[in-house]
Design a protein around this motif. Structure first.
Motif, PDB file in Angstrom:
ATOM      1  N   LEU A 157       0.850  -1.190   0.000  1.00 24.57           N
ATOM      2  CA  LEU A 157       0.000   0.000   0.000  1.00 24.57           C
ATOM      3  C   LEU A 157       0.887   1.242   0.000  1.00 24.57           C
ATOM      4  O   LEU A 157       1.801   1.350   0.830  1.00 24.57           O
ATOM      5  CB  LEU A 157      -0.907  -0.007   1.223  1.00 24.57           C
ATOM      6  CG  LEU A 157      -1.770   1.232   1.453  1.00 24.57           C
ATOM      7  CD1 LEU A 157      -2.777   1.411   0.331  1.00 24.57           C
ATOM      8  CD2 LEU A 157      -2.465   1.126   2.805  1.00 24.57           C
ATOM      9  N   GLN A 205       0.812   5.698  -0.788  1.00 23.82           N
ATOM     10  CA  GLN A 205      -0.003   6.880  -1.037  1.00 23.82           C
ATOM     11  C   GLN A 205       0.238   7.425  -2.435  1.00 23.82           C
ATOM     12  O   GLN A 205       1.322   7.213  -3.007  1.00 23.82           O
ATOM     13  CB  GLN A 205       0.317   7.954  -0.007  1.00 23.82           C
ATOM     14  CG  GLN A 205      -0.131   7.608   1.399  1.00 23.82           C
ATOM     15  CD  GLN A 205       0.033   8.762   2.370  1.00 23.82           C
ATOM     16  OE1 GLN A 205       0.803   9.698   2.112  1.00 23.82           O
ATOM     17  NE2 GLN A 205      -0.692   8.716   3.468  1.00 23.82           N
ATOM     18  N   PRO A 206      -0.733   8.111  -2.986  1.00 27.29           N
ATOM     19  CA  PRO A 206      -0.518   8.760  -4.291  1.00 27.29           C
ATOM     20  C   PRO A 206       0.727   9.634  -4.273  1.00 27.29           C
ATOM     21  O   PRO A 206       0.973  10.363  -3.298  1.00 27.29           O
ATOM     22  CB  PRO A 206      -1.793   9.585  -4.487  1.00 27.29           C
ATOM     23  CG  PRO A 206      -2.833   8.827  -3.725  1.00 27.29           C
ATOM     24  CD  PRO A 206      -2.118   8.300  -2.508  1.00 27.29           C
ATOM     25  N   GLN A 229      -0.134   6.517  -8.871  1.00 29.97           N
ATOM     26  CA  GLN A 229      -1.482   7.057  -8.839  1.00 29.97           C
ATOM     27  C   GLN A 229      -2.477   5.935  -8.579  1.00 29.97           C
ATOM     28  O   GLN A 229      -2.165   4.757  -8.796  1.00 29.97           O
ATOM     29  CB  GLN A 229      -1.790   7.750 -10.163  1.00 29.97           C
ATOM     30  CG  GLN A 229      -0.856   8.909 -10.487  1.00 29.97           C
ATOM     31  CD  GLN A 229      -0.867   9.984  -9.407  1.00 29.97           C
ATOM     32  OE1 GLN A 229      -1.917  10.362  -8.880  1.00 29.97           O
ATOM     33  NE2 GLN A 229       0.315  10.483  -9.066  1.00 29.97           N
ATOM     34  N   PRO A 230      -3.678   6.281  -8.132  1.00 32.65           N
ATOM     35  CA  PRO A 230      -4.668   5.228  -7.857  1.00 32.65           C
ATOM     36  C   PRO A 230      -4.908   4.302  -9.047  1.00 32.65           C
ATOM     37  O   PRO A 230      -5.173   3.110  -8.851  1.00 32.65           O
ATOM     38  CB  PRO A 230      -5.924   6.034  -7.490  1.00 32.65           C
ATOM     39  CG  PRO A 230      -5.377   7.282  -6.871  1.00 32.65           C
ATOM     40  CD  PRO A 230      -4.146   7.604  -7.669  1.00 32.65           C
ATOM     41  N   GLU A 231      -4.782   4.819 -10.242  1.00 31.60           N
ATOM     42  CA  GLU A 231      -5.013   3.968 -11.421  1.00 31.60           C
ATOM     43  C   GLU A 231      -3.900   2.955 -11.641  1.00 31.60           C
ATOM     44  O   GLU A 231      -4.022   2.071 -12.504  1.00 31.60           O
ATOM     45  CB  GLU A 231      -5.197   4.827 -12.678  1.00 31.60           C
ATOM     46  CG  GLU A 231      -4.084   5.811 -12.944  1.00 31.60           C
ATOM     47  CD  GLU A 231      -4.398   7.202 -12.391  1.00 31.60           C
ATOM     48  OE1 GLU A 231      -5.083   7.302 -11.349  1.00 31.60           O
ATOM     49  OE2 GLU A 231      -3.933   8.179 -13.015  1.00 31.60           O
ATOM     50  N   THR A 267      -3.137   0.943  -9.309  1.00 34.42           N
ATOM     51  CA  THR A 267      -3.532  -0.167  -8.444  1.00 34.42           C
ATOM     52  C   THR A 267      -3.845  -1.402  -9.274  1.00 34.42           C
ATOM     53  O   THR A 267      -4.655  -1.356 -10.200  1.00 34.42           O
ATOM     54  CB  THR A 267      -4.754   0.212  -7.602  1.00 34.42           C
ATOM     55  OG1 THR A 267      -4.386   1.271  -6.699  1.00 34.42           O
ATOM     56  CG2 THR A 267      -5.262  -0.978  -6.802  1.00 34.42           C
ATOM     57  N   GLN A 269       0.438  -7.596  -5.119  1.00 35.62           N
ATOM     58  CA  GLN A 269      -0.578  -6.545  -5.128  1.00 35.62           C
ATOM     59  C   GLN A 269       0.052  -5.191  -4.864  1.00 35.62           C
ATOM     60  O   GLN A 269       0.823  -5.026  -3.906  1.00 35.62           O
ATOM     61  CB  GLN A 269      -1.635  -6.830  -4.063  1.00 35.62           C
ATOM     62  CG  GLN A 269      -2.692  -5.748  -3.917  1.00 35.62           C
ATOM     63  CD  GLN A 269      -3.643  -5.696  -5.086  1.00 35.62           C
ATOM     64  OE1 GLN A 269      -4.153  -6.721  -5.533  1.00 35.62           O
ATOM     65  NE2 GLN A 269      -3.896  -4.494  -5.602  1.00 35.62           N
ATOM     66  N   THR A 316      -1.351  -1.354  -4.232  1.00 34.70           N
ATOM     67  CA  THR A 316      -2.533  -0.534  -3.979  1.00 34.70           C
ATOM     68  C   THR A 316      -2.082   0.896  -3.706  1.00 34.70           C
ATOM     69  O   THR A 316      -1.257   1.135  -2.815  1.00 34.70           O
ATOM     70  CB  THR A 316      -3.322  -1.059  -2.774  1.00 34.70           C
ATOM     71  OG1 THR A 316      -3.709  -2.416  -3.024  1.00 34.70           O
ATOM     72  CG2 THR A 316      -4.575  -0.213  -2.547  1.00 34.70           C
ATOM     73  N   VAL A 317      -2.605   1.809  -4.505  1.00 32.43           N
ATOM     74  CA  VAL A 317      -2.270   3.218  -4.350  1.00 32.43           C
ATOM     75  C   VAL A 317      -3.513   3.932  -3.832  1.00 32.43           C
ATOM     76  O   VAL A 317      -4.518   4.039  -4.534  1.00 32.43           O
ATOM     77  CB  VAL A 317      -1.797   3.838  -5.669  1.00 32.43           C
ATOM     78  CG1 VAL A 317      -1.346   5.277  -5.442  1.00 32.43           C
ATOM     79  CG2 VAL A 317      -0.686   3.012  -6.292  1.00 32.43           C
ATOM     80  N   SER A 318      -3.421   4.387  -2.601  1.00 37.61           N
ATOM     81  CA  SER A 318      -4.586   4.984  -1.968  1.00 37.61           C
ATOM     82  C   SER A 318      -4.146   5.869  -0.811  1.00 37.61           C
ATOM     83  O   SER A 318      -3.148   5.582  -0.142  1.00 37.61           O
ATOM     84  CB  SER A 318      -5.530   3.900  -1.462  1.00 37.61           C
ATOM     85  OG  SER A 318      -6.618   4.465  -0.743  1.00 37.61           O
ATOM     86  N   SER A 319      -4.927   6.912  -0.585  1.00 35.49           N
ATOM     87  CA  SER A 319      -4.655   7.759   0.560  1.00 35.49           C
ATOM     88  C   SER A 319      -5.483   7.324   1.755  1.00 35.49           C
ATOM     89  O   SER A 319      -5.380   7.909   2.834  1.00 35.49           O
ATOM     90  CB  SER A 319      -4.947   9.220   0.210  1.00 35.49           C
ATOM     91  OG  SER A 319      -6.271   9.360  -0.262  1.00 35.49           O
TER      92      SER A 319
END
Length: 115
Positions: A11, A13-14, A86-88, A90, A110, A112-115
């Protein structure tokens, strides 16, 4: 037995970075053309980057300014350095070895790009 094992996902962050690694065994790695693919939920698996046995690299247009592929034939590894995530981005990321008419896949890691 040929094995490709990806690692380095997680995981982030952007705007962050990750470095994925794929370790190969049971194969003459230096003979492989190596590639990284990714598959987001609901999408087909898509090619991200490839690198020839002598290090000639190609990266998909959509990520070429942010992703870099490299390999170390002495260590039997291929890496994917990802920046400005970026989230895209993911997805599950897979490595692949092409060896003549054969090809082999890892189990995926996996990202995962998320704040």
């Amino acid at each position: 037995q040929v094995q490709l094992v990806e690692s380095g996902g997680g995981l982030v962050q952007p705007g962050g970075s990750l470095r994925l690694s794929c370790a190969a065994s049971g194969i003459i790695f230096s003979n492989c053309i190596m590639g990284w693919y990714r598959q987001a939920p609901g999408n087909q698996r898509a090619l991200v980057a490839t690198i020839s046995s002598i290090g000639s690299a190609n990266v998909a247009e959509a990520v070429k300014d942010r992703f870099t592929i490299s390999r170390d034939n002495a260590k039997n590894t291929v890496d994917l350095q990802m920046t400005s995530l970026q989230p895209e981005d993911t997805a599950v990321y897979y490595c692949r070895c092409w060896l003549g008419a054969r090809n082999y896949w890892g189990q995926g890691t996996q990202v995962t790009v998320s704040s």
